[in-house]
Design a protein around this motif. Structure first.
Motif, PDB file in Angstrom:
ATOM      1  N   SER A 752      32.801 -11.081   4.282  1.00  0.00           N
ATOM      2  CA  SER A 752      32.636 -10.763   5.698  1.00  0.00           C
ATOM      3  C   SER A 752      33.890 -10.121   6.285  1.00  0.00           C
ATOM      4  O   SER A 752      33.830  -9.057   6.898  1.00  0.00           O
ATOM      5  CB  SER A 752      32.305 -12.037   6.463  1.00  0.00           C
ATOM      6  OG  SER A 752      32.275 -11.769   7.829  1.00  0.00           O
ATOM      7  N   LEU A 753      35.020 -10.738   6.055  1.00  0.00           N
ATOM      8  CA  LEU A 753      36.240 -10.226   6.671  1.00  0.00           C
ATOM      9  C   LEU A 753      36.750  -8.991   5.930  1.00  0.00           C
ATOM     10  O   LEU A 753      37.130  -7.994   6.534  1.00  0.00           O
ATOM     11  CB  LEU A 753      37.318 -11.317   6.685  1.00  0.00           C
ATOM     12  CG  LEU A 753      38.583 -10.968   7.468  1.00  0.00           C
ATOM     13  CD1 LEU A 753      38.248 -10.604   8.900  1.00  0.00           C
ATOM     14  CD2 LEU A 753      39.564 -12.139   7.453  1.00  0.00           C
ATOM     15  N   GLY A 756      33.283  -6.425   6.071  1.00  0.00           N
ATOM     16  CA  GLY A 756      32.671  -6.268   7.379  1.00  0.00           C
ATOM     17  C   GLY A 756      33.692  -6.256   8.494  1.00  0.00           C
ATOM     18  O   GLY A 756      33.360  -5.962   9.632  1.00  0.00           O
ATOM     19  N   LYS A 757      34.927  -6.589   8.182  1.00  0.00           N
ATOM     20  CA  LYS A 757      36.029  -6.580   9.145  1.00  0.00           C
ATOM     21  C   LYS A 757      35.711  -7.409  10.388  1.00  0.00           C
ATOM     22  O   LYS A 757      36.034  -7.036  11.509  1.00  0.00           O
ATOM     23  CB  LYS A 757      36.371  -5.141   9.559  1.00  0.00           C
ATOM     24  CG  LYS A 757      36.572  -4.228   8.354  1.00  0.00           C
ATOM     25  CD  LYS A 757      37.639  -3.221   8.600  1.00  0.00           C
ATOM     26  CE  LYS A 757      37.941  -2.330   7.401  1.00  0.00           C
ATOM     27  NZ  LYS A 757      37.147  -2.506   6.203  1.00  0.00           N
ATOM     28  N   GLY A 758      35.048  -8.559  10.167  1.00  0.00           N
ATOM     29  CA  GLY A 758      34.757  -9.422  11.289  1.00  0.00           C
ATOM     30  C   GLY A 758      34.909 -10.873  10.874  1.00  0.00           C
ATOM     31  O   GLY A 758      34.607 -11.239   9.737  1.00  0.00           O
ATOM     32  N   HIS A 759      35.379 -11.697  11.782  1.00  0.00           N
ATOM     33  CA  HIS A 759      35.543 -13.114  11.466  1.00  0.00           C
ATOM     34  C   HIS A 759      34.239 -13.876  11.595  1.00  0.00           C
ATOM     35  O   HIS A 759      34.008 -14.846  10.896  1.00  0.00           O
ATOM     36  CB  HIS A 759      36.601 -13.728  12.397  1.00  0.00           C
ATOM     37  CG  HIS A 759      37.983 -13.240  12.098  1.00  0.00           C
ATOM     38  ND1 HIS A 759      38.817 -13.881  11.219  1.00  0.00           N
ATOM     39  CD2 HIS A 759      38.668 -12.154  12.531  1.00  0.00           C
ATOM     40  CE1 HIS A 759      39.974 -13.236  11.131  1.00  0.00           C
ATOM     41  NE2 HIS A 759      39.901 -12.164  11.933  1.00  0.00           N
ATOM     42  N   ASN A 760      33.378 -13.455  12.538  1.00  0.00           N
ATOM     43  CA  ASN A 760      32.126 -14.158  12.777  1.00  0.00           C
ATOM     44  C   ASN A 760      31.086 -13.681  11.749  1.00  0.00           C
ATOM     45  O   ASN A 760      30.499 -12.610  11.867  1.00  0.00           O
ATOM     46  CB  ASN A 760      31.645 -13.865  14.203  1.00  0.00           C
ATOM     47  CG  ASN A 760      30.368 -14.618  14.531  1.00  0.00           C
ATOM     48  OD1 ASN A 760      29.750 -15.227  13.660  1.00  0.00           O
ATOM     49  ND2 ASN A 760      29.983 -14.579  15.794  1.00  0.00           N
ATOM     50  N   VAL A 761      30.876 -14.518  10.724  1.00  0.00           N
ATOM     51  CA  VAL A 761      30.053 -14.085   9.600  1.00  0.00           C
ATOM     52  C   VAL A 761      28.611 -13.816  10.033  1.00  0.00           C
ATOM     53  O   VAL A 761      27.984 -12.855   9.583  1.00  0.00           O
ATOM     54  CB  VAL A 761      30.090 -15.134   8.470  1.00  0.00           C
ATOM     55  CG1 VAL A 761      29.317 -14.648   7.264  1.00  0.00           C
ATOM     56  CG2 VAL A 761      31.522 -15.435   8.083  1.00  0.00           C
ATOM     57  N   VAL A 764      28.489 -10.502  11.556  1.00  0.00           N
ATOM     58  CA  VAL A 764      28.683  -9.435  10.565  1.00  0.00           C
ATOM     59  C   VAL A 764      27.393  -9.213   9.768  1.00  0.00           C
ATOM     60  O   VAL A 764      27.002  -8.078   9.499  1.00  0.00           O
ATOM     61  CB  VAL A 764      29.861  -9.773   9.632  1.00  0.00           C
ATOM     62  CG1 VAL A 764      29.932  -8.761   8.494  1.00  0.00           C
ATOM     63  CG2 VAL A 764      31.160  -9.767  10.401  1.00  0.00           C
ATOM     64  N   ASP A 768      26.074  -5.613  10.321  1.00  0.00           N
ATOM     65  CA  ASP A 768      26.629  -4.793   9.258  1.00  0.00           C
ATOM     66  C   ASP A 768      25.856  -4.957   7.944  1.00  0.00           C
ATOM     67  O   ASP A 768      25.123  -4.061   7.540  1.00  0.00           O
ATOM     68  CB  ASP A 768      28.110  -5.156   9.065  1.00  0.00           C
ATOM     69  CG  ASP A 768      28.842  -4.077   8.279  1.00  0.00           C
ATOM     70  OD1 ASP A 768      28.156  -3.266   7.645  1.00  0.00           O
ATOM     71  OD2 ASP A 768      30.078  -4.055   8.302  1.00  0.00           O
TER      72      ASP A 768
END
Lengths: 806, 143, 152
Positions: A752-753, A756-761, A764, A768
């Motif tokens: 995810s991080l 997807g470059k996001g903390h909230n899976v 994401v 994404d």
């Protein structure tokens, strides 16, 4: 090879506009397409006779190892030549026959599409390609038989042909799939290498039965023969093409193609021999009492197809050669005879045998063509038919299974076939003239040219059959499993006898030569002696003529037996169609009865059975519910929710029900929170607010709750509901104790991080990883909103209108 | 036209007017931070529509419509277009449909900018448009 | 907790099913909503069974970490359920609009009475209400409907 298929496809595509542009002459132009295919095949003819094959491949479904494989070998060549040559004749004939009908363009396009499909059948090397082309011939033939779609008879016949051959096709698909699974390849050319393992497989009987059902339905074998006479509702050009030379031979083609793989066993010999011989006799006998020329031809075609099946069933080299020879000969006489029937219909306005006579004066060319074709049919030398027939006779003597049956049916068939040939070629032309609806006159060249060429071909090839015709037939028979060494022997014999026969060039001498060949081929088999062969033939012809002479008396004598037809296979077909219809009617009324509750009941019952079976059958009993394993606040929430649920179900107050529903929703949100889903909890709360809002507003506009059902019904539903609830409780409990890790989730958790470059899976995943799904979901939302808008706005408009009127 | 039955309340009306800006700002905040913390287009859109739905209850559907200014169905269509274009950017920049594209800009609170963010904005508008179409249509009284 | 959750889900399913078996359209819609709650909870519980009893971490990667830390709540069923909630609301709105629209046209809430062909024509609610009161409907409907006994 793809080029010729593409040419036909293009021609089919252009046919409607070309027909509009060229009018009646379109036939000559459109005949160029099959003509080009014919030219291609002829150019490859010498190489194919020498045993070469030509392959072409295009990858189609690589994942399933299916490719569009084409292969031109001797067998394909024989059928390909028939299809294209008959195709040329048909295209010219059809345009002249149909004339200025607006639907001619459609007919031309369908005919060309059919040719394409038929060539696909005989050129396919891959079983899937074969099956697709096979079904395409069924669909196009449905359209062709149903050409006169304003006539009930035509529609019914088309549907009958489609159902019988289509069902056969489905069975064939299963058979071919199993076959390629056993053989380990979908390529038919590679299957014969695996013949041993196929025939040793325990599934051999099933595969054989399924392939045979496919071939028998297509080639109108007993008990599936009844669709072919019905298909005579098609326009005559279609019958001449589909029901004499091409489509009905597809089954025979398949049998010949499968002979090296499936053939040679006791089951093969017996089934094909008995079914083929029965069909052969039945077709001939049923042709005799018919009054419609086309019906007569249809039943003789059934008879010929039976003979071909029987020959392939005998399976010896001689039999296979005879089968291939007869395939060609049959097309060369049956095609012209169909054309003649069409010409008679076209020029006199009737096809009733009893109203026809004396046409030789007004239609001399047609009469000559009919005579040539009929002589070939009756196997009178020097026509090609006689050559093929002696091969057939020789082969019949080689039958190992059901030999006696085959011998006697063949004898009887020979007699009746002679009678029918006389009926077709003699009665309409040579007996005294009769009144016909139209004043008869000779047909235009476009109507008789094709038939004339084919019939002449049979005449010209007859005396030189051994040198010109035989090599091609041998090449085809080799593909169908005839052994080259035996063929060589046969060929030299045939060569010797025909060259011997060609010199005196008189019918009598030829007859003798033919019987010489016959006897040689028989290797002194029981009924193959020199003198008795000739005698038998003379007796056959004499009896046949006698039958026609006394036809009326004979028919009157057997008339009571005709009633038996009502109990034949066609009756079975008709009853099963009626039965299927009423059964589906009953089933639909039962399943789709319009009551939501019965649908819900069925869905839940199916869920319970399907999910419950694996849950409770194949594993240890569920551990008891761990009731005490809970924290206080969690227990309170669940209790509150259960009470709210109970209240919402039982209350008679609409507002109270909505409040309870809101409570449940909030409880669900808290549960989401407990299970670690803050996004869910927030969404649920927001939705619940809006949901309660809508419910309160709408319920205000609707009537109070009422009980429409009786107390007994409510009690029954309550019991059912509790059972459903108990099932889902145990389902969740079962899953929870089963455990198991998601295979997918760790991927999202890890990537995810980084990707997807996001903390909230969760987010994401939504925007994404599974963005396309979410796109679909918001589209559904938009559609739902438009639905609501449409429903309410429609109402509004209607009320406004009514208000104005009032 | 379109009054909440027997529930005209000055207090509710006043409170709604005070709450509205707060709710809308909060919804945008939820939307933008959704990629890294609880929130996102769905929740944000729902909160924003709740603000307008409250207005429709406390005052009237017409007032709410006027405050929104744009027809909710257009909002929905706009959102669908934005979401779709986020997918198309991925396709046009050489990847597959809906492949994320990150130009490498980073902002405080929001985090990195990229097409998934644009997609979430599209979701936001679709949810707002959807909810308000439904609420306004159902709450509109025909008599 | 899983035990209680399982019982809660069973209760929601039972209530939803019971309400959907009613003949009142409004009760069917209520049942649908309760059913949806049960389904959402089940997806979450089934997709995440082991972790319900431990204190799970929310599926958000903490600052400084590279991925979710164990034990985390499964994010996949959450994503599924999140859209299911919103779609469920869409469905609810649609069915509510449908119920209202049907009632406006036919003046009845009984799904069996809606099958009466005489009721499909009245254009306005007022007309419909004048034509058939509910008492009349109850006495007329069963005879007018073929096969009412099936599944009711």
């Amino acid at each position: 090879m793809f080029a010729i298929l593409a040419t036909l496809a293009l021609a089919a595509f252009l046919a409607p506009s070309l027909t509009r542009w060229a009018g009646r002459r379109c036939g000559w132009i459109l005949a160029l397409a099959p003509g080009a295919a014919l030219a291609y095949l002829v150019s490859r003819l010498p190489a194919v006779i020498d045993g070469e094959t030509f392959d072409a491949t295009v990858s189609w479904v690589p994942a399933l190892d299916v490719s569009l494989d084409l292969r031109l070998d001797g067998l394909s060549m024989v059928f390909g030549l028939l299809i294209t040559a008959m195709g040329v004749a048909t295209m010219i004939y059809a345009a002249a026959y149909i004339g200025d009908d607006q639907r001619l363009g459609r007919l031309n396009a369908t005919l060309l599409a059919f040719m394409l499909a038929m060539l696909g059948v005989v050129l396919a090397d891959d079983v899937i390609t074969l099956f697709v082309a096979w079904e395409l011939t069924g669909i196009t033939s449905y359209l062709l038989i149903g050409y006169d779609n304003h006539k009930f008879q035509a529609r019914r016949a088309a549907l009958q042909a489609l159902l019988v051959t289509g069902l056969g096709g489905l069975v064939l698909l299963v058979g071919l799939t199993m076959l390629s699974w056993i053989a380990g390849t979908t390529q038919m050319s590679a299957m014969s290498a695996a013949a041993g393992s196929v025939q040793g497989s325990p599934l051999y009987g099933v595969v054989l039965a399924m392939v045979l059902v496919g071939a028998f339905t297509k080639s109108a074998q007993f008990p599936f023969h009844f669709w072919l006479p019905g298909a005579m509702a098609a326009p005559t050009p279609v019958s001449a093409f589909l029901h004499s030379a091409t489509m009905v031979k597809a089954g025979v083609y398949l049998l010949a193609r499968m002979q090296p793989v499936l053939g040679g066993t006791e089951a093969w010999h017996t089934t094909l021999g008995v079914v083929g011989a029965t069909t052969m006799l039945l077709g001939a006998v049923m042709a005799f009492p018919q009054r419609d020329l086309k019906k007569i031809l249809a039943y003789t075609t059934v008879s010929a197809l039976g003979m071909l099946t029987m020959l392939i069933g005998i399976g010896t080299s001689a039999a296979l050669v005879a089968a291939m020879a007869y395939v060609v000969v049959h097309a060369l006489y049956k095609g012209p005879l169909f054309h003649v029937a069409g010409i008679i219909d076209h020029e006199t306005g009737t096809r009733e045998l009893s109203s026809l006579g004396g046409l030789r004066r007004t239609m001399p060319i047609t009469a000559a063509i009919a005579a040539m074709a009929a002589l070939s049919m009756a196997a009178v030398p020097p026509l090609l038919g006689a050559y093929a027939k002696q091969l057939v006779h020789a082969a019949e003597g080689e039958a190992t299974a059901a030999a006696g049956y085959i011998y006697w049916t063949a004898l009887a068939t020979g007699i009746v076939t002679t009678s029918v040939a006389v009926m077709l070629a003699v009665l309409p032309f040579w007996r005294a003239g009769r009144e016909t609806p139209k004043q008869p006159h000779e047909a235009p060249i476009s109507l008789w040219l094709g038939a004339g060429l084919l019939a002449t071909l049979a005449l010209l090839l007859g005396p030189v059959a051994g040198t010109t015709f035989r090599p091609l037939v041998d090449a085809a028979a080799r593909v169908a499993g005839a052994s080259p060494s035996e063929l060589h022997e046969e060929t030299s014999l045939g060569l010797a006898s025909t060259s011997h026969a060609a010199e005196p060039a008189s019918a009598g001498a030829l007859e003798g030569a033919a019987d010489q060949a016959h006897a040689d081929a028989d290797h002194g088999a029981e009924h193959g002696e020199h003198g008795s062969g000739t005698l038998l033939k003379l007796v056959t012809i004499a009896t046949g003529v006698l039958l026609v002479w006394r036809r009326d008396a004979l028919l009157a004598a057997v008339a009571p037996v005709g009633g038996l037809a009502r109990f034949g296979p066609e009756a079975v077909y008709r009853l099963s169609v009626i039965g299927l219809k009423s059964f589906s009617g009953v089933l639909t009324r039962f399943i789709q009865n319009g009551y939501l509750r019965s649908y819900i009941f069925v869905v839940l019952l199916a869920t319970i059975v399907l999910a419950g079976y694996p849950l409770f059958s194949d594993r240890a009993p569920l551990p008891p519910l761990a009731v005490l394993d809970i924290r206080l606040y969690e227990g309170l929430i669940v209790m509150a929710m259960l009470m709210a649920t109970l209240f919402a179900t039982g209350t008679d107050s609409r507002l109270a029900a909505v409040v309870a529903l809101g409570l449940i929703g909030i409880g669900v949100a808290i549960n989401f929170m407990i299970m670690g889903g803050p996004d869910l909890a927030m969404t649920q709360l927001a939705i619940e607010t809006l949901s309660v809002l809508l419910f309160v507003f709408i319920l205000h506009r609707l009537p109070r709750f009422e009980h429409f059902t009786s107390l007994a019904e409510r009690r029954r539903d309550l019991v059912l509901s509790l059972m459903v609830g108990a099932f889902f409780t145990s389902l969740v409990w079962g899953i929870a104790t089963e455990g198991g890790e998601s295979a997918l989730s760790p991927y999202f958790a890890e990537h995810s991080l980084s990707e997807g470059k996001g903390h909230n899976v969760v987010n994401v995943i939504l925007v994404d990883f599974r963005g396309l799904d979410t796109m679909g979901e918001i589209t559904v939302l938009a559609v739902a909103a438009l639905g609501v808008f449409g429903l309410m706005r429609l109402n509004l408009d209607k009320e406004k209108k009514n208000g104005k009127v009032a | 036209m379109a009054r909440w039955p027997e529930m005209e309340s000055v207090i509710l009306s006043r409170a709604t007017r005070l709450m509205m800006p707060v709710l809308i700002v909060f919804s945008v905040f939820l939307l933008l931070r959704g990629h890294n913390a609880p929130g996102g287009g769905f929740v944000g859109g729902l909160i924003a529509s709740t603000a307008f739905a409250l207005l429709a209850i406390s005052d009237s559907v017409d007032v709410a419509r006027q405050t929104l200014r744009i027809e909710p169905r257009r909002v929905m269509g706009f959102g669908l277009l934005v979401a779709l274009s986020a997918g198309l950017i991925g396709l046009l920049s050489g990847g597959s449909f809906f492949e994320g594209v990150w130009p490498g800009i980073k902002l405080p609170v929001i985090g990195k900018l990229g097409t998934p963010m644009l997609f979430d904005i599209g979701v936001f508008f679709v949810v707002v448009g959807f909810t308000l179409t439904v609420v306004f249509t159902l709450l509109t009284e025909e008599d | 907790m899983v035990t209680w959750l399982a019982m809660l889900i069973g209760g929601l399913y039972a209530a939803g099913f019971y309400l959907m078996l009613r003949r009142s359209l409004i009760k069917i819609i209520l049942g649908l909503a309760i059913f949806a709650h049960g389904a959402n909870l089940m997806i979450l519980a089934a997709g995440n069974p082991r972790r319900v009893d431990v204190d799970v971490k929310i599926p958000i990667v903490p600052e400084g970490a590279e991925q979710l830390l164990q034990p985390y709540a499964d994010p996949l069923p959450q994503a599924l359920v999140l859209t299911a909630i919103v779609i469920g609301f869409g469905l609810q709105a649609f069915t509510l609009a449908l119920a209202k629209s049907v009632y406006d046209r036919m003046g009845v809430d009984d799904v069996d009475a809606m099958r009466d062909p005489d009721l499909t024509e009245p254009p306005t609610r007022r007309d419909a209400q004048e034509l058939v009161s509910h008492e009349e409907l109850d006495s007329v409907a069963p005879a007018a409907l073929p096969g009412t006994a099936v599944g009711s």
